[in-house]
Scaffold this motif. Structure first.
Motif, PDB file in Angstrom:
ATOM      1  N   LYS A  20       0.868  -1.171   0.000  1.00  0.00           N
ATOM      2  CA  LYS A  20       0.000   0.000   0.000  1.00  0.00           C
ATOM      3  C   LYS A  20       0.903   1.218   0.000  1.00  0.00           C
ATOM      4  O   LYS A  20       1.780   1.352   0.845  1.00  0.00           O
ATOM      5  CB  LYS A  20      -0.904  -0.002   1.228  1.00  0.00           C
ATOM      6  N   GLU A  21       0.679   2.122  -0.928  1.00  0.00           N
ATOM      7  CA  GLU A  21       1.489   3.321  -1.006  1.00  0.00           C
ATOM      8  C   GLU A  21       0.988   4.330   0.005  1.00  0.00           C
ATOM      9  O   GLU A  21      -0.201   4.501   0.207  1.00  0.00           O
ATOM     10  CB  GLU A  21       1.438   3.921  -2.411  1.00  0.00           C
ATOM     11  N   THR A  22       1.935   4.997   0.656  1.00  0.00           N
ATOM     12  CA  THR A  22       1.559   6.037   1.598  1.00  0.00           C
ATOM     13  C   THR A  22       1.980   7.368   1.022  1.00  0.00           C
ATOM     14  O   THR A  22       3.012   7.484   0.358  1.00  0.00           O
ATOM     15  CB  THR A  22       2.252   5.822   2.957  1.00  0.00           C
ATOM     16  N   THR A  23       1.210   8.378   1.300  1.00  0.00           N
ATOM     17  CA  THR A  23       1.529   9.708   0.788  1.00  0.00           C
ATOM     18  C   THR A  23       2.143  10.588   1.857  1.00  0.00           C
ATOM     19  O   THR A  23       2.697  11.622   1.562  1.00  0.00           O
ATOM     20  CB  THR A  23       0.261  10.386   0.235  1.00  0.00           C
ATOM     21  N   ALA A  24       2.049  10.184   3.109  1.00  0.00           N
ATOM     22  CA  ALA A  24       2.592  10.999   4.188  1.00  0.00           C
ATOM     23  C   ALA A  24       4.083  10.757   4.340  1.00  0.00           C
ATOM     24  O   ALA A  24       4.561   9.650   4.160  1.00  0.00           O
ATOM     25  CB  ALA A  24       1.881  10.674   5.497  1.00  0.00           C
ATOM     26  N   THR A  25       4.806  11.790   4.674  1.00  0.00           N
ATOM     27  CA  THR A  25       6.217  11.660   4.976  1.00  0.00           C
ATOM     28  C   THR A  25       6.421  12.084   6.420  1.00  0.00           C
ATOM     29  O   THR A  25       5.654  12.872   6.956  1.00  0.00           O
ATOM     30  CB  THR A  25       7.087  12.542   4.047  1.00  0.00           C
ATOM     31  N   ALA A  26       7.469  11.563   7.035  1.00  0.00           N
ATOM     32  CA  ALA A  26       7.727  11.856   8.450  1.00  0.00           C
ATOM     33  C   ALA A  26       7.815  13.351   8.678  1.00  0.00           C
ATOM     34  O   ALA A  26       8.625  14.026   8.065  1.00  0.00           O
ATOM     35  CB  ALA A  26       9.010  11.174   8.902  1.00  0.00           C
ATOM     36  N   GLY A  27       6.969  13.847   9.534  1.00  0.00           N
ATOM     37  CA  GLY A  27       7.002  15.254   9.869  1.00  0.00           C
ATOM     38  C   GLY A  27       6.148  16.131   8.985  1.00  0.00           C
ATOM     39  O   GLY A  27       6.004  17.311   9.241  1.00  0.00           O
ATOM     40  N   SER A  28       5.587  15.618   7.907  1.00  0.00           N
ATOM     41  CA  SER A  28       4.772  16.459   7.036  1.00  0.00           C
ATOM     42  C   SER A  28       3.411  16.699   7.669  1.00  0.00           C
ATOM     43  O   SER A  28       2.995  16.003   8.584  1.00  0.00           O
ATOM     44  CB  SER A  28       4.620  15.828   5.653  1.00  0.00           C
ATOM     45  N   SER A  29       2.699  17.685   7.182  1.00  0.00           N
ATOM     46  CA  SER A  29       1.418  18.059   7.770  1.00  0.00           C
ATOM     47  C   SER A  29       0.364  16.967   7.624  1.00  0.00           C
ATOM     48  O   SER A  29      -0.567  16.902   8.420  1.00  0.00           O
ATOM     49  CB  SER A  29       0.920  19.365   7.152  1.00  0.00           C
ATOM     50  N   SER A  30       0.487  16.087   6.646  1.00  0.00           N
ATOM     51  CA  SER A  30      -0.495  15.016   6.478  1.00  0.00           C
ATOM     52  C   SER A  30      -0.117  13.763   7.263  1.00  0.00           C
ATOM     53  O   SER A  30      -0.865  12.801   7.282  1.00  0.00           O
ATOM     54  CB  SER A  30      -0.671  14.688   4.991  1.00  0.00           C
ATOM     55  N   ASP A  31       1.022  13.775   7.916  1.00  0.00           N
ATOM     56  CA  ASP A  31       1.485  12.639   8.707  1.00  0.00           C
ATOM     57  C   ASP A  31       0.826  12.691  10.084  1.00  0.00           C
ATOM     58  O   ASP A  31       0.940  13.676  10.798  1.00  0.00           O
ATOM     59  CB  ASP A  31       3.001  12.718   8.838  1.00  0.00           C
ATOM     60  N   THR A  32       0.157  11.631  10.460  1.00  0.00           N
ATOM     61  CA  THR A  32      -0.532  11.592  11.755  1.00  0.00           C
ATOM     62  C   THR A  32       0.235  10.777  12.793  1.00  0.00           C
ATOM     63  O   THR A  32      -0.276  10.541  13.881  1.00  0.00           O
ATOM     64  CB  THR A  32      -1.950  10.998  11.584  1.00  0.00           C
ATOM     65  N   THR A  33       1.456  10.366  12.486  1.00  0.00           N
ATOM     66  CA  THR A  33       2.269   9.589  13.410  1.00  0.00           C
ATOM     67  C   THR A  33       2.627  10.441  14.626  1.00  0.00           C
ATOM     68  O   THR A  33       2.931  11.621  14.497  1.00  0.00           O
ATOM     69  CB  THR A  33       3.559   9.119  12.719  1.00  0.00           C
ATOM     70  N   LYS A  34       2.619   9.832  15.790  1.00  0.00           N
ATOM     71  CA  LYS A  34       2.982  10.522  17.036  1.00  0.00           C
ATOM     72  C   LYS A  34       4.485  10.325  17.281  1.00  0.00           C
ATOM     73  O   LYS A  34       4.912   9.298  17.780  1.00  0.00           O
ATOM     74  CB  LYS A  34       2.186   9.964  18.221  1.00  0.00           C
ATOM     75  N   TYR A  35       5.292  11.309  16.909  1.00  0.00           N
ATOM     76  CA  TYR A  35       6.738  11.253  17.090  1.00  0.00           C
ATOM     77  C   TYR A  35       7.104  11.757  18.485  1.00  0.00           C
ATOM     78  O   TYR A  35       6.402  12.591  19.046  1.00  0.00           O
ATOM     79  CB  TYR A  35       7.449  12.113  16.034  1.00  0.00           C
ATOM     80  N   PRO A  36       8.223  11.280  19.055  1.00  0.00           N
ATOM     81  CA  PRO A  36       8.605  11.738  20.391  1.00  0.00           C
ATOM     82  C   PRO A  36       9.128  13.180  20.400  1.00  0.00           C
ATOM     83  O   PRO A  36       9.199  13.792  21.446  1.00  0.00           O
ATOM     84  CB  PRO A  36       9.692  10.756  20.821  1.00  0.00           C
ATOM     85  N   TYR A  37       9.479  13.721  19.244  1.00  0.00           N
ATOM     86  CA  TYR A  37       9.953  15.093  19.133  1.00  0.00           C
ATOM     87  C   TYR A  37       9.232  15.771  17.984  1.00  0.00           C
ATOM     88  O   TYR A  37       8.860  15.134  17.004  1.00  0.00           O
ATOM     89  CB  TYR A  37      11.470  15.141  18.848  1.00  0.00           C
ATOM     90  N   THR A  38       9.099  17.069  18.094  1.00  0.00           N
ATOM     91  CA  THR A  38       8.516  17.837  16.996  1.00  0.00           C
ATOM     92  C   THR A  38       9.533  18.876  16.545  1.00  0.00           C
ATOM     93  O   THR A  38      10.389  19.300  17.315  1.00  0.00           O
ATOM     94  CB  THR A  38       7.215  18.546  17.423  1.00  0.00           C
TER      95      THR A  38
END
Length: 174
Positions: A20-38
């Motif tokens: 499955k292709e994803t369009t979000a990239t780490a840190g982009s506005s469409s990325d909903t991943t909860k990263y430990p740092y912003t």
């Protein structure tokens, strides 16, 4: 019934194995991943297809390998910020070239083997960087030999190096 169940399992396995292709990239506005740092103002980067900066960066390292400040001079901006291991220089090109010559004069020989490189440019076109990974085998004039892995980040502006950040990794001692 067994054939139908078998076909259903095959179809299910086939569907599960599809990429499955994803369009979000780490840190982009469409990325909903909860990263430990912003990152307050994340810069978006893309590969720089123009080889000009890569050539300047490689020639900068080559000039050092050849102990050639004359070849280094046209590659450096009017001022430069150099960060190397536990040393930092921030100043004008002429002073940098004098310092570089004093460092180069310590070596009997330097041999560099490039391992990888990458040239990127910010999507805003405000920043351009080249990263180089290489191994350097050197011999000092006092006979001491050393092998070191380097990672260099060079920021370029208008085709000249203005920041040169060098990270050193000495091999593990056996």
């Amino acid at each position: 019934m067994k054939k139908l169940a078998f076909l259903f399992l095959v179809a299910l396995c086939f569907a599960a194995c599809q990429n499955k292709e994803t369009t979000a990239t780490a840190g982009s506005s469409s990325d909903t991943t909860k990263y430990p740092y912003t990152i307050k103002d994340p810069e978006e980067w893309e590969m720089n297809s123009d080889p000009k900066n890569l050539l300047v960066a490689m020639n900068t390292v080559k000039a050092f390998e050849n102990s050639d400040t004359a070849a280094l001079k046209p590659l450096i901006g009017d001022s430069i910020h150099l960060i190397v291991d536990s040393y930092e220089f921030k100043g004008l090109k002429a002073d940098f070239l004098k310092t570089a010559q004093m460092e180069m004069d310590k070596y009997k020989s330097i041999s560099i083997t490039l391992q990888d490189r990458e040239s990127v440019i910010s999507k805003s076109k405000k920043e351009e960087w080249v990263s180089l990974w290489y191994k350097q085998v050197s011999e000092m004039k006092d006979g001491k030999k050393d092998t070191v892995n380097f990672f260099n980040d060079l920021r370029l502006k208008e085709g000249k190096v203005i920041i040169w950040s060098e990270y050193v990794q000495h091999p593990m001692q056996k």
